[in-house]
Design a protein around this motif. Sequence first.
Motif, short mmCIF file in Angstrom:
data_model
loop_
_atom_site.label_atom_id
_atom_site.label_comp_id
_atom_site.label_asym_id
_atom_site.label_seq_id
_atom_site.Cartn_x
_atom_site.Cartn_y
_atom_site.Cartn_z
N VAL A 97 6.95 -89.57 -39.52
CA VAL A 97 6.20 -89.51 -40.81
C VAL A 97 6.28 -88.21 -41.67
CG1 VAL A 97 3.99 -89.84 -41.88
CG2 VAL A 97 4.30 -91.31 -39.77
N PRO A 98 6.71 -88.57 -43.05
CA PRO A 98 6.87 -87.10 -43.63
C PRO A 98 5.70 -86.25 -43.50
CG PRO A 98 7.62 -89.25 -45.00
CD PRO A 98 7.04 -89.66 -43.52
N TRP A 146 1.02 -97.86 -47.16
CA TRP A 146 1.76 -98.86 -47.83
C TRP A 146 2.90 -98.13 -48.44
CZ3 TRP A 146 2.72 -99.80 -52.98
CH2 TRP A 146 3.48 -101.01 -53.26
N SER A 147 2.74 -97.15 -49.68
CA SER A 147 3.80 -96.69 -50.43
C SER A 147 4.81 -95.83 -49.57
CB SER A 147 3.07 -95.70 -51.42
OG SER A 147 4.18 -95.08 -52.12
N SER A 148 4.28 -95.15 -48.60
CA SER A 148 5.32 -94.13 -47.83
C SER A 148 6.13 -95.05 -46.88
CB SER A 148 4.56 -93.00 -47.09
OG SER A 148 3.55 -93.70 -46.09
N ARG A 149 5.36 -96.11 -46.47
CA ARG A 149 6.39 -97.02 -45.51
C ARG A 149 7.52 -97.54 -46.36
NH1 ARG A 149 4.21 -102.19 -41.72
NH2 ARG A 149 6.20 -102.47 -40.75
N GLN A 150 7.30 -97.86 -47.35
CA GLN A 150 8.14 -98.55 -48.20
C GLN A 150 9.34 -97.50 -48.42
OE1 GLN A 150 8.21 -101.67 -48.95
NE2 GLN A 150 6.08 -101.72 -47.83
N ALA A 151 8.85 -96.21 -48.83
CA ALA A 151 9.78 -95.16 -49.08
C ALA A 151 10.48 -94.61 -47.91
CB ALA A 151 9.14 -93.93 -49.77
N ARG A 161 8.18 -97.47 -35.41
CA ARG A 161 7.92 -96.20 -35.24
C ARG A 161 7.21 -95.38 -36.39
NH1 ARG A 161 8.33 -94.47 -30.29
NH2 ARG A 161 10.16 -94.48 -29.42
N TYR A 162 7.19 -95.94 -37.54
CA TYR A 162 6.41 -95.37 -38.80
C TYR A 162 4.69 -95.77 -38.45
CZ TYR A 162 4.39 -94.43 -43.20
OH TYR A 162 3.54 -94.22 -44.22
N VAL A 163 4.66 -97.00 -37.98
CA VAL A 163 3.39 -97.35 -37.75
C VAL A 163 2.57 -96.73 -36.90
CG1 VAL A 163 2.09 -99.28 -36.91
CG2 VAL A 163 3.85 -99.80 -38.73
N GLN A 164 3.55 -96.45 -35.52
CA GLN A 164 2.82 -95.79 -34.58
C GLN A 164 2.57 -94.27 -35.03
OE1 GLN A 164 6.20 -96.10 -31.72
NE2 GLN A 164 5.82 -98.22 -31.39
N GLY A 165 3.48 -93.63 -35.69
CA GLY A 165 3.28 -92.39 -36.34
C GLY A 165 1.93 -92.21 -37.03
N MET A 166 1.80 -93.24 -38.01
CA MET A 166 0.33 -93.20 -38.81
C MET A 166 -0.76 -93.23 -37.83
SD MET A 166 0.97 -92.86 -42.13
CE MET A 166 -0.35 -93.47 -42.73
#
Length: 304
Positions: A97-98, A146-151, A161-166
């Motif tokens: 995640v950024p 929602w927005s950062s996942r798209q980016a 991985r992004y969902v797990q990070g969030m």
Amino acid sequence: MPAAPATTRLLIILAFGAIYLIWGSTFLAIAWAVETIPPFLMMGLRFSVAGLTIFVYGLQRSGKAMPTGQQWFWGAVAGILMILVDYGALSWAEQYVPSGVASVVMATTPIWLVLFDGRQRSQLLTSKTLAAGIGAGLVGVWLIYWSSRQAVSGVGVTGSRYVQGMAALLIASVSWAVGTLLYRDRNTEVNVPTRMGMQMLVGGSLLLVVSGLAGEWRTFSVGHVSTTSWLSLVYLITLGTLVAHTAYLWLLQVQPPALVGTYAYVNPVIALLLGWWLDDEPLTLVIGLATLIILGAVILIRRA
């Protein structure tokens, strides 16, 4: 005589700069550190070294009186929730995640403080301001997710991985809130540096244990660590922990707590801008809007 007030004003400006800029930049420093240093090992080193330094300083201030067993117990509770879980989850999440997004999610801690504190939770039915703050904060979290996942989907980060990070970031934020509520009335007779050093030392040591259990030691090679990661770790230990925490504790003695607490509003903005400027992290209009919503929600909650 006029020199003394001027010197104090300068120190106050520098201290606010530390908790605004340094703490805001630690999210990017964590992201750079975990590029080539395993996350639990990195955080374990950070808090073990910094915690031992602060603990020894606190002992010297207290006449070298060691904490009691009960005080160590509550220090361990705080260390587990506020260092092991919170910072362990944060460092792991920043692999996916950024850093700017991570800072905004971590800014939701006041929401969980209200929801887990029975005295404050009961006010949700009577305080429209508090209820609006909680609702706005949750909307902001969903928007930024929602927005950062798209980016990030276009820069090599898988959706799972992004969902797990969030999820890890939300666990970190909740853990800090629970730790705060459990620890706020404990060990108050211990001086602040010793108290802070105890929880850092315990949490940092446990992070090193978790690092070993997770197999990070087997795969870790000093020769593979980049200069950027080493410098980031040194930055986190020295400026990010020793300097910024000292500045924060000193400000609490000379400035109103509400003013000192404004770092919670500034840090996410600093983190987002630095991540975008120095690390090409996504900064979309929706992410900016979500950040404003979350910071506005925090302001409403604190006012209520």
